[in-house]
Design a protein around this motif. Structure first.
Motif: not given
Length: 345
Positions: A62-88
């Motif tokens: 995720l970090a690499s894709v966010l850096s490459e795209t310079s996205a404004d928004l993140l849509f988080d559709v992961v399984v609950p145990p992964a959510r904290k790290d994804v949102v952070k």
């Protein structure tokens, strides 16, 4: 302005998000999906092909894709145990974040995400799409109209034999954590009341195909002496209710019934005397704002509007944690076998 977005978690649920963006006139001009992230890049590529996202960056980090795209928004559709790290990760890349529910797997984690979003001045919200359907909006408007007087109780039944397969089959507290939050959140929204305490009994009935907690029965004490009761099961075969539950809302002057689909019925007392007072049927008007009844599309539109206006959305993390607290208090009550206080305010 068009906002660039990365979607993380490309399983079946992601399709609902992408359909809403592709089919809603306002959203398809407001949101451009520039990246898709999944642990299995093949799944992400398949989703890109299905929705014609030929220019989207595909990756498993995720970090690499966010850096490459310079996205404004993140849509988080992961399984609950992964959510904290994804949102952070999304917040660290200055993305406004819209997450699937539950917003975290603990209150501590939820509070930490709220603090991080607030510190960075970013919008962080949760997809409580059941708020944005006609039935729930009709109930809320009806309650607020005072047609049945001040409400005294909210009572919901949810019984469905759902065979998902996958991660839900192995979850602890599967009904309370993964599904009941929809009804809990809607009950809090419709009633306008604050949860104060709960007693909950949780079971995994004989014949259940889930590992734990497929059925639960909860009594919530809400502010202003309103009682909210929930009876639910995800392994109840035969006579399924709606996914939205069956509702009975009692007021000082009458009662509202909703089957969770299209049937509404409301009656109130029409006489001052008699053992059983005469009743009159009263109409339940349609939802007052159709733009707020389009499920995922309405959630996404409200999220974008919040970013543009600087006004927190209805399902902002600061609000949604109140619904999450109902879930975790119910789980704690079931584990301890006693009443649990949620809020002392």
């Amino acid at each position: 302005m068009t906002y660039s977005a990365v979607l993380c978690g490309c399983g079946a649920m992601a399709k609902g998000w992408l359909r809403a963006i592709a089919e809603h006139e306002d959203l398809k001009d407001k949101v451009a999906i520039v990246g898709l992230v999944d642990l299995d890049e093949g799944v992400a590529r398949g989703l890109a092909a299905e929705f014609g996202l030929t220019d989207a960056v595909i990756g498993s980090d995720l970090a690499s894709v966010l850096s490459e795209t310079s996205a404004d928004l993140l849509f988080d559709v992961v399984v609950p145990p992964a959510r904290k790290d994804v949102v952070k990760t999304g917040l660290a890349h200055d993305c406004h974040v819209l997450s699937e529910k539950p917003m975290a797997t603990s209150i501590k984690d939820a509070e930490s995400l709220i603090r991080k979003a607030r510190k960075r001045g970013l919008t962080h919200a949760v997809v409580q799409n059941r708020r944005y359907i006609p039935g729930v909006r009709r109930m809320k408007a009806f309650v607020e109209s005072g047609a049945i007087g001040a409400i005294t109780g909210v009572h919901c039944d949810f019984f469905i034999g759902a065979h998902f397969g996958g991660f839900r089959d192995e979850m602890d507290n599967v009904l309370l954590l993964d599904m009941a939050i929809h009804t809990f959140d809607a009950a809090r929204f419709v009633s306008g009341k604050t949860p104060k305490a709960v007693y909950c009994h949780e079971t995994n009935p004989a014949g259940s195909w889930y590992a734990h907690g497929a059925s639960a029965f909860a009594i919530f004490e809400m502010s202003d002496d309103v009682t909210f009761t929930y009876r639910g099961s995800w392994c109840a075969e035969g006579a399924n209710t709606s996914w939205e539950s069956q509702w009975r809302i009692t007021g000082e002057k009458g009662t509202l019934l909703w089957d969770g689909l299209d049937q509404f019925s409301a009656h109130r007392v029409a006489a001052d005397e008699g053992f059983l007072r005469d009743q009159e049927e009263i109409s339940v008007p349609d939802a007052p704002d159709l733009a707020a009844t389009e499920g995922h599309a309405s959630v996404l539109s409200a999220f974008i509007r919040a970013i543009e206006t600087g006004t927190p959305p209805e399902t902002a993390g600061e609000d949604n944690i109140k619904s999450l607290s109902m879930v975790f208090a119910a789980i704690e009550s079931a584990r301890r076998g006693k009443r649990v206080v949620i809020s002392k305010e």
